[in-house]
Design a protein around this motif. Sequence first.
Motif, mmCIF file in Angstrom:
data_model
loop_
_atom_site.group_PDB
_atom_site.id
_atom_site.type_symbol
_atom_site.label_atom_id
_atom_site.label_comp_id
_atom_site.label_asym_id
_atom_site.label_seq_id
_atom_site.Cartn_x
_atom_site.Cartn_y
_atom_site.Cartn_z
ATOM 1 N N ALA A 87 35.012 38.628 30.311
ATOM 2 C CA ALA A 87 35.251 38.601 29.105
ATOM 3 C C ALA A 87 35.853 40.038 28.398
ATOM 4 O O ALA A 87 36.352 39.889 27.330
ATOM 5 C CB ALA A 87 33.893 38.465 28.458
ATOM 6 N N GLU A 88 35.934 41.120 29.258
ATOM 7 C CA GLU A 88 36.577 42.293 28.705
ATOM 8 C C GLU A 88 37.930 42.662 29.191
ATOM 9 O O GLU A 88 38.465 43.573 29.120
ATOM 10 C CB GLU A 88 35.539 43.533 29.247
ATOM 11 C CG GLU A 88 34.456 43.181 28.647
ATOM 12 C CD GLU A 88 33.769 44.249 27.886
ATOM 13 O OE1 GLU A 88 34.545 45.206 27.277
ATOM 14 O OE2 GLU A 88 32.715 43.995 27.336
ATOM 15 N N VAL A 89 38.435 41.509 30.010
ATOM 16 C CA VAL A 89 40.022 41.658 30.503
ATOM 17 C C VAL A 89 40.973 42.051 29.548
ATOM 18 O O VAL A 89 41.730 42.895 29.739
ATOM 19 C CB VAL A 89 40.193 40.380 31.492
ATOM 20 C CG1 VAL A 89 41.572 40.329 31.531
ATOM 21 C CG2 VAL A 89 39.586 40.598 32.910
ATOM 22 N N HIS A 90 40.574 41.547 28.244
ATOM 23 C CA HIS A 90 41.652 41.770 27.261
ATOM 24 C C HIS A 90 41.641 43.244 26.735
ATOM 25 O O HIS A 90 42.606 43.891 26.044
ATOM 26 C CB HIS A 90 41.281 40.933 25.971
ATOM 27 C CG HIS A 90 40.022 41.376 25.256
ATOM 28 N ND1 HIS A 90 38.751 41.216 26.020
ATOM 29 C CD2 HIS A 90 39.806 42.076 24.089
ATOM 30 C CE1 HIS A 90 37.837 41.712 25.048
ATOM 31 N NE2 HIS A 90 38.465 42.215 24.140
ATOM 32 N N GLN A 98 48.176 41.781 34.595
ATOM 33 C CA GLN A 98 48.730 41.009 35.350
ATOM 34 C C GLN A 98 48.511 41.166 36.852
ATOM 35 O O GLN A 98 48.064 40.101 37.555
ATOM 36 C CB GLN A 98 50.158 40.925 35.322
ATOM 37 C CG GLN A 98 50.956 39.887 36.164
ATOM 38 C CD GLN A 98 52.484 39.471 35.814
ATOM 39 O OE1 GLN A 98 52.990 40.378 34.844
ATOM 40 N NE2 GLN A 98 53.138 38.878 36.621
ATOM 41 N N PRO A 99 48.449 42.363 37.460
ATOM 42 C CA PRO A 99 48.288 42.582 38.704
ATOM 43 C C PRO A 99 46.712 42.352 39.137
ATOM 44 O O PRO A 99 46.461 42.029 40.265
ATOM 45 C CB PRO A 99 48.530 43.920 39.098
ATOM 46 C CG PRO A 99 49.036 44.722 37.655
ATOM 47 C CD PRO A 99 49.383 43.535 36.845
ATOM 48 N N VAL A 100 45.986 42.615 38.223
ATOM 49 C CA VAL A 100 44.457 42.472 38.554
ATOM 50 C C VAL A 100 44.291 41.266 38.481
ATOM 51 O O VAL A 100 43.665 40.627 39.319
ATOM 52 C CB VAL A 100 43.583 43.318 37.311
ATOM 53 C CG1 VAL A 100 42.396 42.952 37.483
ATOM 54 C CG2 VAL A 100 43.669 44.797 37.681
ATOM 55 N N VAL A 101 44.736 40.348 37.584
ATOM 56 C CA VAL A 101 44.336 38.930 37.667
ATOM 57 C C VAL A 101 44.959 38.216 38.820
ATOM 58 O O VAL A 101 44.332 37.344 39.365
ATOM 59 C CB VAL A 101 44.640 38.203 36.025
ATOM 60 C CG1 VAL A 101 44.630 36.732 36.233
ATOM 61 C CG2 VAL A 101 43.834 38.832 35.189
#
Length: 172
Positions: A87-90, A98-101
Motif C-alpha cells: 500500500a506504500e509503493v506509491h 518500475q524496477p522494484v515492481v
Amino acid sequence: MGGLFIALGWVFNGWQNRKRDRRRRLERVQDVQTALIAEIDHYVMTLKLFDLSATWSRIVGAMEEDAKYIPVVPSERNDTVFSALIAEVHVLPEEVIQPVVGYYNQVFAVEAIIDDLRSDLFREMDQVQRIGMYTDYIALKQEALARGEVALSALRQSTGTNNRGAARSDQS
C-alpha cells in the motif's frame, strides 16, 4: 497590529507544519526503500550462492538418466516486506517503482512455478514435460537474479547508498 502578528503566526506555523510533513514523508520513503533493499539483497545474495546453470545441468542430467526421478523443489517466500508495504509503493520515487515492481512480479512467477513443480499434475507428466518445466523454473530464477540487481541498483541510487558497503555502514 495584533491581527498582523496573528496572521504571521499562522503563516509561520503552516510553513513549519509543511516542513515537518515533508521531513516525515522523506523519512518514510527512506525507510520503505531500506526495507526493500534488505529483502531484495537477501534473495539476490542467496541466488548468487548457487550456480543456477550447474544446478540445472545436474538436475536435468539426473532426470534424463532416470525417467522416474522428480526433483524436490523447496517452497520459497521472498516477498514478505513487499507484501507488508504494498500500500506504500506509491511513496517510492518514480524511477524506483518500475524496477522494484518488475522484480517482485518475477518473484511471484518463481513462487507460482514452484507450486506447479510441487503439484500432483507435475508428478503425472512425462519426463520431457517435467524437464521443460524445471528448465523454466531455473530460467525464472535467473531472471529474478537479474531483475533483483536492477532493483537494488535503483534503490541504492535513490537512497544514496550506491554500494553494499555504504548500505551496511549505515547499519553499524
